[in-house]
Design a protein around this motif. Structure first.
Motif, PDB file in Angstrom:
ATOM      1  N   VAL A  37      11.969  59.528 -26.014  1.00  0.00           N
ATOM      2  CA  VAL A  37      12.550  59.039 -27.257  1.00  0.00           C
ATOM      3  C   VAL A  37      11.466  59.056 -28.323  1.00  0.00           C
ATOM      4  CG1 VAL A  37      13.741  57.160 -28.428  1.00  0.00           C
ATOM      5  CG2 VAL A  37      14.000  57.429 -25.976  1.00  0.00           C
ATOM      6  N   GLN A  38      11.820  59.552 -29.485  1.00  0.00           N
ATOM      7  CA  GLN A  38      10.883  59.511 -30.611  1.00  0.00           C
ATOM      8  C   GLN A  38      11.512  58.684 -31.712  1.00  0.00           C
ATOM      9  OE1 GLN A  38      11.478  61.193 -33.756  1.00  0.00           O
ATOM     10  NE2 GLN A  38       9.541  60.553 -34.631  1.00  0.00           N
ATOM     11  N   SER A  39      10.746  57.775 -32.264  1.00  0.00           N
ATOM     12  CA  SER A  39      11.258  57.011 -33.405  1.00  0.00           C
ATOM     13  C   SER A  39      10.140  56.859 -34.414  1.00  0.00           C
ATOM     14  CB  SER A  39      11.771  55.639 -32.957  1.00  0.00           C
ATOM     15  OG  SER A  39      10.715  54.870 -32.443  1.00  0.00           O
ATOM     16  N   GLN A  40      10.468  56.312 -35.548  1.00  0.00           N
ATOM     17  CA  GLN A  40       9.456  56.262 -36.598  1.00  0.00           C
ATOM     18  C   GLN A  40       9.642  55.058 -37.485  1.00  0.00           C
ATOM     19  OE1 GLN A  40      10.778  60.000 -37.345  1.00  0.00           O
ATOM     20  NE2 GLN A  40      12.542  59.397 -38.517  1.00  0.00           N
ATOM     21  N   PRO A  65      13.725  51.629 -26.850  1.00  0.00           N
ATOM     22  CA  PRO A  65      13.224  52.927 -27.306  1.00  0.00           C
ATOM     23  C   PRO A  65      11.912  52.876 -28.075  1.00  0.00           C
ATOM     24  CG  PRO A  65      14.920  52.130 -28.787  1.00  0.00           C
ATOM     25  CD  PRO A  65      14.768  51.078 -27.727  1.00  0.00           C
ATOM     26  N   LYS A  66      11.403  51.688 -28.318  1.00  0.00           N
ATOM     27  CA  LYS A  66      10.209  51.574 -29.157  1.00  0.00           C
ATOM     28  C   LYS A  66       8.998  51.200 -28.317  1.00  0.00           C
ATOM     29  CE  LYS A  66      11.884  51.509 -33.619  1.00  0.00           C
ATOM     30  NZ  LYS A  66      11.210  52.000 -34.810  1.00  0.00           N
TER      31      LYS A  66
ATOM     32  N   GLU B 177      19.466  51.918 -38.592  1.00  0.00           N
ATOM     33  CA  GLU B 177      18.373  52.852 -38.926  1.00  0.00           C
ATOM     34  C   GLU B 177      17.637  53.320 -37.688  1.00  0.00           C
ATOM     35  OE1 GLU B 177      14.507  54.450 -39.834  1.00  0.00           O
ATOM     36  OE2 GLU B 177      14.813  52.523 -38.841  1.00  0.00           O
ATOM     37  N   VAL B 178      17.478  52.436 -36.697  1.00  0.00           N
ATOM     38  CA  VAL B 178      16.728  52.824 -35.498  1.00  0.00           C
ATOM     39  C   VAL B 178      17.392  54.017 -34.814  1.00  0.00           C
ATOM     40  CG1 VAL B 178      15.922  52.103 -33.219  1.00  0.00           C
ATOM     41  CG2 VAL B 178      15.813  50.501 -35.127  1.00  0.00           C
ATOM     42  N   HIS B 181      17.797  57.420 -36.942  1.00  0.00           N
ATOM     43  CA  HIS B 181      16.613  58.256 -37.135  1.00  0.00           C
ATOM     44  C   HIS B 181      15.896  58.615 -35.839  1.00  0.00           C
ATOM     45  CE1 HIS B 181      15.967  57.463 -41.695  1.00  0.00           C
ATOM     46  NE2 HIS B 181      16.759  58.472 -41.463  1.00  0.00           N
ATOM     47  N   MET B 182      16.264  57.956 -34.762  1.00  0.00           N
ATOM     48  CA  MET B 182      15.592  58.191 -33.494  1.00  0.00           C
ATOM     49  C   MET B 182      15.981  59.560 -32.921  1.00  0.00           C
ATOM     50  SD  MET B 182      16.595  56.075 -30.169  1.00  0.00           S
ATOM     51  CE  MET B 182      16.069  54.534 -30.807  1.00  0.00           C
ATOM     52  N   SER B 289      21.208  49.395 -31.417  1.00  0.00           N
ATOM     53  CA  SER B 289      19.865  49.552 -30.846  1.00  0.00           C
ATOM     54  C   SER B 289      19.423  48.288 -30.119  1.00  0.00           C
ATOM     55  CB  SER B 289      18.866  49.920 -31.943  1.00  0.00           C
ATOM     56  OG  SER B 289      18.865  48.944 -32.955  1.00  0.00           O
TER      57      SER B 289
END
Lengths: 184, 384, 275
Positions: A37-40, A65-66, B177-178, B181-182, B289
């Protein structure tokens, strides 16, 4: 290797960190067949300002996911380094740009310093590949994804015209990692 | 020939990209929108991909116009989508009501960011849950779905279109938003493996067609404009012919039917997932999320010997009243973590009917709730 | 007596809701006669309106019709036209509907030059809600929300449409129904965004508050304040302030939005791939 690895790529907007995160996640998820998983997190600025790209790689389904505690931290600005080093795992590693991060935090972790952006400028005439050299260093140091996978992912994501220079930048990153390892 | 060995189509997709992919698989042919963070990638994907399949994309002058254009295109026969975030969602409300009263199928995505007002453009929130339910004025039903993974964004976008066509109603897809954009690994299903539902067409000739006379399922067949059925559509309360009415019996029957066509089908509409609930004494109810943080919390709590489970809501509206009520009879405590200061927890409390304690856990600083803090909340409640 | 009108109306909807002496019926007649002249297939005509007295027109005509929300008729119509460019889409609006709450949609529809015909019934007042002033109420006139006289400067809707990019722009009045019919016909026949403003009378709201109690007084007033485009051009700036020019102001050829989008579809498909 741990079941779940958390990577934080930090710096400022315009350094290509989000793309680097995407490439890393793609290498793990698509080419190495793991879960990724990629997040920003970013501010309103397209350039400058704080930017953070997070990648979680696991052999199993990823729930949260973070990044909770990063295992690998890339810091391309002093501000980012100061902010995110606090969240680095005890046995995690820090990769920082030695020109951009001048005050190296006093931590017991493995720290790898290298003038990444400067090298990018010198060798390729552009700082744009700083992110890809960084990925090469991280993968070379940690094998968090296979070298084969990251190569494929870089080629898939960068524009056709820039493929060659990015491939070279990645290989340079692998070499830098080798040197850094032997120096330790 | 080689069907068994067909290669799986696995991609690393952004949540918003997955929404666009899901919409295309569901048969979307029209998108109207207005740029807004964190939803714009949906519009960008649609602008690129719709013309490739002969579909249409238009960037309108604002979100009010976008919603109107989406409804217009749907009436003219195209499955239609729009996507926005809080400030734009406020503007969509006006014509969302028009879509509800005229039973026009369409899908509206709200990639939630912090609010009120301009709020936090690049940071997540779940502050629009009640807006989704009651945002447009008048006593109306709505369907709203909330995925929590990129894969679910794809599948629930398809579901959203199917519900909208089947029940002739706008459907709201609530992202945050999580997940918008994830990027995550998604297996894009082959079209032949997807159930796609299309609106019911009239079976009677035009002269016998009553555009708002429901079938037994409460849903009237829908003729698209230009297909030979000439009829009237109005935002006024209308009779079977679609003409304004002030007959109180007709008005009453109409409003009740709008509600009933959703309420009678909640078994089909309500989707949820259970994690470790069988022996649970404490339940988390979460969505979006945050449900992923909660899923992790369940594992952490179990490691500490706590019997915690999770009810993950995928359908938010209509609210899964029965399921929560049953859960309240089983557990001693329900905690509802959400990125607001208590919205869905109110519904959970209502559904629990006093059978167990229901407490909120809110976070509104623009960061995703993490598993550790939910675990902390569990311990705090246990020690009370 | 059956007339051409009977072929196009929903007789069950009559009597209409309009007050005696209202100009809306004259405009309805003009629209129907223009359509009849063009011999269009009723199944392929869509009439869209917003909110207000004028917007009830869509309920009375036997096409695919839509009475939408206040000011939003044009974006609804845009969606319909984009989805099915074969449909003939007519949009009927009032002055407040089109130029106040719908003003933004109006200029953007003109900018895109999407193939719609906008007919604006301008009675210079919000009639349905009881006579409040609109962006087309002349300066100095009275409304229920302008009890001391209107200080706003009004729009010239036709100038606005021209500036925003419409393909066809004209103004008629309910005093000149034949001319209005022919202007509407030209507008319907024109590819691109076409605009016809019809100056109309609201004896009950506008007339009552502005010393014109009967419909006849109002029609006489409309006759007095309007001059042909040619005459108008010869007037001094001060004289122009008191008058409205009527006639055809613009008819030009510019690609319509739906045609341009067909080009986009071609380009996108030539490029191929799914990326």
């Amino acid at each position: 290797m741990k079941e779940r690895i958390e990577i934080c790529l930090s710096g400022s907007g315009g350094q290509g960190l989000i793309l680097a995160g995407i490439i890393l996640a793609e290498a793990a998820g698509i080419y190495d067949g793991k879960e990724a998983v990629q997040s920003q997190s970013y501010g309103p600025e397209a350039r400058g300002g704080a930017s953070r790209s997070e990648v979680v790689i696991s052999n199993n389904t990823i729930d949260y996911p973070k990044v909770i505690k990063s295992d690998i931290l890339l810091a391309l600005t002093q501000t980012a380094c100061d902010k995110y080093v606090k969240n680095l795992n005890k046995d995690g590693i820090l990769v920082a740009d030695s020109t951009l991060v001048t005050e190296v935090p006093n931590i017991s972790n493995k720290i790898y310093l290298f003038p990444i952006a400067e090298t990018a400028q010198k060798k390729f005439g552009t700082k744009l590949v700083t992110n890809i050299i960084s990925l090469g260093i991280i993968v070379g140091l940690t094998e968090v994804v296979s070298q084969e996978a990251i190569k494929k992912a870089v080629c898939f994501r960068v524009p056709v015209k820039a493929k060659e220079v990015n491939e070279k930048a990645l290989l340079l990153g692998f070499d830098i990692a080798k040197d850094l390892k032997t120096k330790k | 020939m080689n069907n068994l060995k067909k290669k799986k189509n696995i991609k690393l997709l952004q949540g918003n990209e997955a929404c666009a992919e899901g919409a295309l698989l569901a048969g979307v042919k029209f998108f109207a929108g207005y740029p807004i963070t964190p939803s714009s990638e949906i519009a960008e994907n649609m602008a690129r991909k719709l013309p490739k399949i002969g579909g249409k994309f238009i960037q309108m002058e604002d979100e009010i116009a976008s919603m109107a254009a989406v409804i217009g295109a749907s009436i003219a026969g195209l499955k239609s989508l729009t996507a926005t975030s809080g400030p734009g969602m406020c503007l969509k409300q006006e014509n969302l009501g028009f879509a509800i009263i005229n039973e026009i199928p369409c899908v509206v995505v709200n990639a939630q960011r912090g609010g009120p007002s301009t709020g936090l453009p690049t940071k997540p929130s779940q502050g629009d849950m009640m807006q989704a339910r009651w945002g447009t004025h008048g006593d109306h039903p709505i369907i709203a779905l909330a995925p929590s993974t990129v894969n679910e964004i794809l599948t629930l976008t398809i579901k959203a279109f199917n519900f909208s066509e089947k029940y002739r109603t706008p459907v709201i897809l609530l992202l945050d938003e999580v997940i918008a954009h994830m990027r995550e690994k998604v297996e894009i299903p082959a079209p032949e493996n997807i159930e796609v539902i299309n609106r019911k067409k009239p079976t009677v000739p035009p002269e016998e067609y009553l555009p708002f006379k429901p079938d037994e399922d409460g849903v009237p067949p829908m003729a698209n404009f230009g297909e030979g059925y000439r009829y009237h559509i109005t935002g006024l309360i209308h009779n079977y012919k679609g003409l304004p009415t002030s007959n109180s019996q007709e008005i009453d029957a109409f409003i009740r039917r709008l509600h009933n066509k959703i309420q009678k089908n909640i078994k089909d509409i309500i989707i949820y997932e259970k994690y470790s609930l069988d022996d649970a004494k404490i339940a988390l109810i979460a969505y979006g999320s945050v449900a992923r943080a909660a899923e992790r919390t369940v594992k952490l709590a179990r490691e500490e010997g706590l019997k915690v489970g999770l009810l993950k809501l995928l359908t938010i509206w209509p609210f899964p009243f029965e399921e929560v009520n049953r859960l309240a009879q089983q557990v001693d405590l329900i905690i509802v973590p959400e990125m607001n200061l208590g919205q869905i927890v109110l519904e959970a409390e209502r559904a629990a009917q006093g059978k167990c304690r229901v407490v909120p856990y809110g976070r509104v600083d623009g960061e995703l709730i993490n598993p550790i803090e939910i675990l902390g909340k569990i311990w705090e409640e246990i020690r009370k | 007596m059956k007339t051409v009108i009977n072929n196009y109306i929903r007789e069950g909807m009559f009597p209409n809701i309009w007050c005696p002496g209202c100009g809306n019926g004259i405009v309805l007649g003009a629209i129907i006669r223009a359509i009849d002249d063009l011999n269009w297939d009723k199944d392929k005509i869509v009439a869209v309106s917003g909110i207000g007295c004028s917007s009830r027109i869509t309920g009375y005509v036997d096409f695919c019709t839509m009475n939408t929300t206040h000011g939003r008729a044009l974006p609804f119509a845009t969606g319909i036209k984009m989805a099915n460019p074969d449909l003939k889409v007519i949009v009927v609006m009032g002055d407040g509907d089109c130029s106040a709450i719908g003003g933004n949609h109006f200029i953007h529809a003109a900018r895109r030059n999407i193939d719609l015909t906008a007919i604006i019934i301008n009675n210079m007042i919000y009639g349905m809600t009881g006579g409040q002033y609109s962006p087309l109420t002349p300066t100095g006139k009275f409304g229920s929300t302008a009890p001391y006289g209107n200080i706003d400067q009004s729009f010239d809707l036709c100038e606005l449409a021209i500036a925003a990019g419409a393909s066809y722009v004209a103004r008629g009045t309910v005093y000149n129904p034949r001319q209005s019919t022919s202007l509407i016909k030209n507008a319907l026949d024109k590819k691109g965004f076409s605009v016809v403003e019809i100056i109309s009378d609201c004896p009950v709201s506008y007339g009552k508050m502005n010393k014109m109690k009967s419909p006849v007084d109002m029609l006489k007033w409309i006759k007095d304040i309007t001059v042909s485009k040619k005459v108008w051009e010869g007037l001094s700036p001060d004289e122009k302030k008191e008058k409205y020019a009527i006639g055809e102001f613009l008819s030009k050829d510019r690609p319509d939005y739906t045609e341009l989008y067909e080009e986009i579809i071609k380009k996108a498909q030539e490029r191929g791939g799914n990326k």
